[in-house]
Scaffold this motif. Structure first.
Motif, mmCIF file in Angstrom:
data_model
loop_
_atom_site.group_PDB
_atom_site.id
_atom_site.type_symbol
_atom_site.label_atom_id
_atom_site.label_comp_id
_atom_site.label_asym_id
_atom_site.label_seq_id
_atom_site.Cartn_x
_atom_site.Cartn_y
_atom_site.Cartn_z
ATOM 1 N N ALA A 61 -25.644 -21.423 -5.094
ATOM 2 C CA ALA A 61 -26.052 -20.884 -4.293
ATOM 3 C C ALA A 61 -26.985 -21.300 -3.614
ATOM 4 O O ALA A 61 -27.715 -20.878 -3.859
ATOM 5 C CB ALA A 61 -25.445 -19.269 -4.968
ATOM 6 N N GLU A 66 -20.088 -18.138 2.561
ATOM 7 C CA GLU A 66 -19.315 -19.197 3.082
ATOM 8 C C GLU A 66 -19.922 -20.199 4.053
ATOM 9 O O GLU A 66 -19.207 -20.159 5.185
ATOM 10 C CB GLU A 66 -17.865 -18.668 2.559
ATOM 11 N N GLY A 69 -21.300 -24.204 0.816
ATOM 12 C CA GLY A 69 -20.579 -24.280 0.270
ATOM 13 C C GLY A 69 -21.108 -25.074 -1.029
ATOM 14 O O GLY A 69 -20.306 -25.505 -2.102
ATOM 15 N N CYS A 71 -21.986 -23.060 -4.004
ATOM 16 C CA CYS A 71 -21.353 -22.305 -4.692
ATOM 17 C C CYS A 71 -19.346 -22.264 -5.145
ATOM 18 O O CYS A 71 -19.001 -22.049 -5.924
ATOM 19 C CB CYS A 71 -20.708 -20.603 -4.887
ATOM 20 N N THR A 72 -19.333 -23.662 -4.602
ATOM 21 C CA THR A 72 -17.734 -23.875 -4.904
ATOM 22 C C THR A 72 -17.788 -24.259 -6.705
ATOM 23 O O THR A 72 -17.882 -25.317 -7.078
ATOM 24 C CB THR A 72 -17.583 -25.448 -3.741
ATOM 25 N N ARG A 80 -12.427 -22.798 -4.883
ATOM 26 C CA ARG A 80 -12.380 -22.405 -3.372
ATOM 27 C C ARG A 80 -14.018 -21.706 -4.342
ATOM 28 O O ARG A 80 -14.905 -21.815 -4.737
ATOM 29 C CB ARG A 80 -11.910 -20.802 -3.504
ATOM 30 N N GLN A 81 -14.927 -21.024 -3.001
ATOM 31 C CA GLN A 81 -16.237 -19.820 -3.028
ATOM 32 C C GLN A 81 -16.570 -19.518 -4.071
ATOM 33 O O GLN A 81 -15.428 -18.288 -3.835
ATOM 34 C CB GLN A 81 -16.936 -20.167 -1.295
ATOM 35 N N CYS A 83 -18.696 -16.990 -3.793
ATOM 36 C CA CYS A 83 -19.335 -16.335 -3.221
ATOM 37 C C CYS A 83 -18.725 -15.537 -2.065
ATOM 38 O O CYS A 83 -18.733 -13.872 -1.872
ATOM 39 C CB CYS A 83 -20.913 -16.494 -2.106
ATOM 40 N N CYS A 157 -18.244 -29.122 0.849
ATOM 41 C CA CYS A 157 -18.076 -28.364 -0.326
ATOM 42 C C CYS A 157 -16.902 -28.885 -1.299
ATOM 43 O O CYS A 157 -18.007 -28.585 -2.384
ATOM 44 C CB CYS A 157 -17.324 -26.465 0.448
ATOM 45 N N CYS A 159 -14.142 -29.261 -1.712
ATOM 46 C CA CYS A 159 -12.707 -28.030 -1.552
ATOM 47 C C CYS A 159 -11.497 -29.898 -1.681
ATOM 48 O O CYS A 159 -10.888 -29.865 -2.782
ATOM 49 C CB CYS A 159 -12.745 -27.032 -1.499
#
Ligand code: SF4
Ligand code: SF4
Ligand code: FES
Length: 249
Positions: A61, A66, A69, A71-72, A80-81, A83, A157, A159
Motif C-alpha cells: 500500500a 485509491e 493502485g 493495495c489491489t 478492488r483496492q 484502502c 492497479c 483490476c
C-alpha cells in the motif's frame, strides 16, 4: 449483549512457490474501518481467531486513497483496492485473497511486473529530448483534453487484467490497461510522433485483436476508464495502419 467484531479470512502464502493456506482473524468493531486498516490492526497483534500467534500478513500500500493502485486484492470475490473497501459495506467474514493473474510474492502482495513490462514495450509515454524548457505545448481542444483525462486516470492497479478472461499464463494478450494508454499517448500532439511504433506493438502478438470483447475490464475499473471506447478506437487505428502498411509495401 453481543459485542460486534470484524472477521477477516485471509489467503496466505509464505513464499512465491509455497502452498497457500487460510487464516481467520477477528478484531473488535470500530466504525470507519476499511480492509487495509483492519490488516494494520492485525499486523500490530498477529494472532488468529483461534488464539494462535502467527506472522504479520504482508500486503502492499502507499497512498491510502485509491490513487496508487498498489493495495489491489480480491475482496469477497471482487478485485478492488483494500484502502477504499469499507467494512460497513462488506459481508462478513470478509474474504481477502491476492490477485490471481500475477505471481504471489507473499500473502496479499503480488508482482505486477508483467503489466509494467507491457507498458514499457508499448512505449506509453511522450519521449522528450533533454531537460531544457520546451515552451508551451501545442493547443488541444477541450473535447480531446476531456477524453485524454478520462484515460490518464489509470493507476496501473491491474483490476482490468485480473477480470479479463483473455489475460492469463497461457496467453500473450496484453490487456486493457495498455490499450487505454496507447490511445492516450497516440492522441497527444507530441506523443503522436511515436504512434506507429505503438501501433506495431499492438498489432503484434498479444495485441488488440486478442481482446474477446467480454467487457469485464470496464466493469471492474475503479477509475471508470472508458476501456470499451479505447479498445474500439485502437481497433480502428490498427486497421488503418494495416491498410497503410499494405499500400506502402
Ligand atoms: S473486453 Fe474483455 S477480453 Fe477485452 S480487455 Fe476487456 S475483459 Fe479483456
Ligand atoms: S485501466 Fe482501470 S482497472 Fe485497468 S489498470 Fe488502469 S485503473 Fe486499473
Ligand atoms: S493504497 Fe494506494 S490505492 Fe490503496
Amino acid at each position: 449483549m453481543e459485542t460486534r467484531s470484524i472477521r477477516l479470512r485471509v489467503k496466505r502464502q509464505d513464499r512465491p512457490q509455497a502452498q497457500s493456506y487460510w487464516q481467520e482473524f477477528e478484531i473488535p468493531y470500530k466504525p470507519q474501518h476499511n480492509v487495509l486498516s483492519v490488516l494494520m490492526e492485525i499486523r500490530s497483534n498477529p494472532v488468529t481467531r483461534e488464539g494462535t500467534p502467527t506472522t504479520p500478513v504482508v500486503w502492499e500500500a502507499s497512498c491510502l486513497e485509491e490513487v496508487c493502485g498498489s493495495c489491489t486484492m480480491v475482496i469477497n470475490g471482487r478485485v478492488r483496492q483494500a484502502c477504499t473497501a469499507l467494512i460497513d459495506k462488506l459481508e462478513q467474514p470478509i474474504v481477502v485473497e491476492p490477485m490471481t493473474k500475477f505471481p504471489v510474492v507473499r500473502d496479499l502482495m503480488v508482482d505486477r511486473s508483467r503489466m509494467f513490462e507491457i507498458l514499457k514495450k508499448a512505449r506509453t509515454w511522450v519521449p522528450i529530448d533533454g531537460t531544457y524548457a520546451l515552451g508551451a505545448g501545442p493547443r488541444v481542444s477541450a473535447q480531446t483534453q476531456e477524453f485524454g483525462y478520462s484515460l490518464a486516470r489509470c493507476m496501473t492497479c491491474g483490476c482490468c487484467l485480473e477480470a479479463c478472461p483473455q489475460f492469463n499464463d497461457h496467453s500473450k494478450f496484453m490487456g486493457a490497461a495498455v490499450i487505454g494508454q496507447v490511445v492516450l499517448f497516440n492522441m497527444h500532439p507530441t506523443g503522436a510522433m511515436n504512434k506507429d511504433e505503438r501501433l506495431d506493438v499492438m498489432m503484434g502478438e498479444g495485441g488488440v485483436s486478442d481482446c474477446g470483447n467480454a467487457q469485464n475490464c470496464v466493469q471492474v475499473c475503479p477509475k471508470d476508464i472508458p476501456l470499451t471506447t479505447a479498445i474500439g478506437e485502437l481497433g480502428r487505428q490498427t486497421t488503418i495502419k494495416a491498410l497503410k502498411d499494405l499500400l506502402w509495401r
